[in-house]
Design an enzyme around this catalytic site. Structure first.
Site, PDB file in Angstrom:
ATOM      1  N   GLN A  37       0.869  -1.104   0.176  1.00 56.42           N
ATOM      2  CA  GLN A  37       0.099  -0.048   0.004  1.00 56.42           C
ATOM      3  C   GLN A  37       0.793   1.297  -0.126  1.00 56.42           C
ATOM      4  O   GLN A  37       0.381   2.324  -0.050  1.00 56.42           O
ATOM      5  CB  GLN A  37      -1.047   0.081   1.282  1.00 56.42           C
ATOM      6  N   ASN A  38       2.278   1.082   0.203  1.00 56.86           N
ATOM      7  CA  ASN A  38       3.002   2.375   0.148  1.00 56.86           C
ATOM      8  C   ASN A  38       3.110   2.906  -1.152  1.00 56.86           C
ATOM      9  O   ASN A  38       3.104   1.892  -2.443  1.00 56.86           O
ATOM     10  CB  ASN A  38       4.449   2.237   0.545  1.00 56.86           C
ATOM     11  N   GLN A  39       2.924   4.101  -1.683  1.00 59.28           N
ATOM     12  CA  GLN A  39       2.931   4.721  -2.855  1.00 59.28           C
ATOM     13  C   GLN A  39       4.047   5.122  -3.570  1.00 59.28           C
ATOM     14  O   GLN A  39       3.841   5.679  -4.601  1.00 59.28           O
ATOM     15  CB  GLN A  39       1.683   5.887  -2.813  1.00 59.28           C
TER      16      GLN A  39
END
Length: 161
Positions: A37-39
Site C-alpha cells: 500500500q506504500n505509494q
C-alpha cells in the site's frame, strides 16, 4: 535493534530520496517500500514514465539509478514496534559524510515525510538543496494526486542521463 537496508546509490545520482527507516514489510523483503500500500513506486513511476510497480526489485533499482535517483534512509538502525515513524526509538543515523566523495553528482536531497525531514539541516549545511515531501506511507492519507503534485515540483525534469 533493527538494521536498515543498504543504499541504492551510484556516482551519477543527482537526487537522493531519504525515508526514515524501512517498514517491517520492507525489512522482511529486503526491499525499499515493499509494503503493497506504500505509494512510493507508483509515484516514481508516474514521475519518471517508468513501469516501476511492474518490475522486479533489481530492475526498479536500475531504473532509478538510470534516472539519477538514489534511495536510502536517515536511520541506519533503531528500535521500533510496528511500522509507524512515531514508534522509532534509539535511532542511529546513517553515515552521510561520504556522500560528497562517493556521489559527486548529488545536488538535492528529498525527504519522504516529516520524520526523515528532521535531518534536512545537516544536508543544507553541506550545500545540498533539500525538500521535505509528503510521505508515501499509507498512514499519511493525503490524496495520491496531491502527493504526486508535490513530488513533481520537487523532482525537476533533469533526472535522465
Amino acid at each position: 535493534m533493527l538494521h536498515g537496508l543498504p543504499p541504492i546509490l551510484d556516482a551519477d545520482v543527482r537526487t537522493l530520496i531519504l525515508g526514515s527507516f524501512p517498514s517491517p514489510a520492507s525489512l522482511a523483503a529486503a526491499q525499499y517500500y515493499a509494503h503493497r500500500q506504500n505509494q512510493f513506486w507508483r509515484l516514481l513511476a508516474a514521475l519518471l514514465g517508468e513501469p516501476l510497480p511492474e518490475l522486479d526489485y533489481a530492475d526498479r533499482q536500475r531504473r532509478l539509478l538510470k534516472n539519477g535517483i538514489g534511495v536510502w534512509d536517515v536511520y541506519r538502525q533503531c528500535l521500533r514496534q510496528g511500522a509507524l515513524d512515531a514508534a522509532i526509538q534509539s535511532p542511529v543515523l546513517n553515515d552521510f559524510s561520504r556522500l560528497r566523495s562517493e556521489v559527486p553528482a548529488l545536488l538535492r536531497v528529498c525527504f519522504n515525510g516529516q520524520t526523515a525531514g528532521r535531518s534536512a539541516g545537516w544536508f543544507q549545511q553541506h550545500g545540498y538543496e533539500t525538500r521535505i515531501l509528503p510521505s508515501t506511507s499509507p498512514a499519511y492519507t493525503l490524496a495520491f494526486e496531491r502527493k504526486l503534485a508535490a513530488w513533481r515540483a520537487a523532482l525537476p525534469g533533469d533526472q535522465g542521463p
